[in-house]
Design an enzyme around this catalytic site. Structure first.
Site: not given
Ligand code: PXP
Length: 237
Positions: A6, A9, A69, A100, A150, A189
Site C-alpha cells: 500500500n 503514505h 480500497e 481504517t 481481508e 493492517h
Molecule cells: N488493509 C486495509 C483494508 C487498510 O485499510 C490498510 C490501511 O490503509 C491496510 C491494509 C494497510 O495497513 P498498514 O498501513 O497498517 O500496513
C-alpha cells in the site's frame, strides 16, 4: 503468498506540500521492482493522500494486481467502474479517522455492500470485504457474493504476549472458514517487520496487505543515501 504494498503514505508525504514529490506512482514501480505482487491504494472521499490522477496513472502502469480500497459509495463505485482495478476492497470509511479503524459492519451495511459487489462484478472487477476476525462476517461475505475477504489484523498487531496469541487464533479461524467456503483469504493492517512472520508461516492465506511499515522503513533506509547525494551537490558548489 502474495505481498501487496500500500503506497498511500508516500502520497501523504506529497500532500504535506501539495506538490508532486514523492510520487506514489514511482514508489509503486520501485515496489514492483522489489518483488511486490500487488499495489494497493485507498482513494478516500476527502482525497487526503491518494487522488484521482494517481489511480488513473497506476491503472495504466501497474502490471501486477491493482487493489483499490474504497467506501461503498456511489461516487467510488462510479470511479471503480470507469478505472477497472483488478480488485476492489470495500472498507468502512470515517472522515475523522487517521486510518481504517476496523472491519465493515456487515449487519448494518449488508444491502449496500451486496449492491456494490453486484455492480463491480458486472464490470469484471473482483471484490474483497475488509472484515473483523469473525466467522459470522465470513458467512455473510460469502452470502452477499464477495470473492475474497481481508481480515483486519489491527488487534493482533497492537496486542502483546498471550493476548496476541489469542488474536492470532481469531484471525486464523476466520481465514480458515473463508478458505473452507471457497473465498480468498487475505490479512492486513498494522503488520510490520516484527509481527508478520506468524502469518508468513501459513499456506491458507492468499495475500498480505501492508503499507505503513514498508513506507516507514523505506524512509529510514533511504535517508543516508539521500543525505549523501545532497552533500555531494553542496560540496561541489
Ligand atoms: N488493509 C486495509 C483494508 C487498510 O485499510 C490498510 C490501511 O490503509 C491496510 C491494509 C494497510 O495497513 P498498514 O498501513 O497498517 O500496513
Amino acid at each position: 503468498m502474495l505481498l501487496c504494498v500500500n503506497v498511500d503514505h508516500v502520497a501523504t508525504v506529497r500532500q504535506a506540500r501539495l506538490g508532486s514529490d514523492p510520487d506514489p506512482v514511482m514508489a509503486a514501480t520501485l515496489a514492483i521492482l522489489g518483488g511486490a505482487d500487488g499495489i494497493t491504494i485507498h482513494l478516500r472521499e476527502d482525497r487526503r493522500h491518494i487522488n484521482d490522477r494517481d489511480l488513473d496513472v497506476l491503472r495504466n502502469v501497474v502490471p501486477v494486481e491493482l487493489n483499490l480500497e474504497m467506501g461503498a459509495t456511489e461516487e467510488m463505485i462510479r470511479i471503480a467502474s470507469r478505472s477497472l482495478p483488478d480488485l476492489v476492497t470495500l472498507v468502512p470509511e470515517k472522515r475523522l479517522e487517521l486510518t481504517t479503524e476496523g472491519g465493515l459492519n456487515l449487519n448494518s451495511s449488508r444491502n449496500r455492500l451486496q449492491k456494490a459487489i453486484r455492480v463491480l462484478k458486472a464490470k469484471g472487477i473482483k471484490t474483497s470485504l475488509f472484515i473483523n476476525p469473525s466467522l459470522d462476517d465470513v458467512d455473510i461475505s460469502k452470502e452477499i457474493g464477495a470473492d475474497m475477504i481481508e481480515v483486519h489484523t489491527g488487534c493482533y498487531a497492537n496486542a502483546k504476549g498471550d493476548m496476541q496469541e489469542r488474536e492470532l487464533v481469531k484471525v486464523m479461524k476466520t481465514v480458515n472458514r473463508a478458505v473452507a467456503l471457497g473465498l480468498g483469504a487475505n490479512v492486513g493492517h498494522g503488520l510490520n517487520y516484527h509481527n508478520v512472520s506468524r502469518f508468513a508461516e501459513t499456506d491458507s492465506i492468499r495475500g498480505l496487505y501492508i503499507g505503513h511499515s514498508i513506507v516507514s522503513r523505506a524512509v529510514l533506509i533511504g535517508m543516508e543515501r539521500a543525505v549523501r547525494e545532497m552533500k555531494a551537490l553542496v560540496r561541489r558548489s
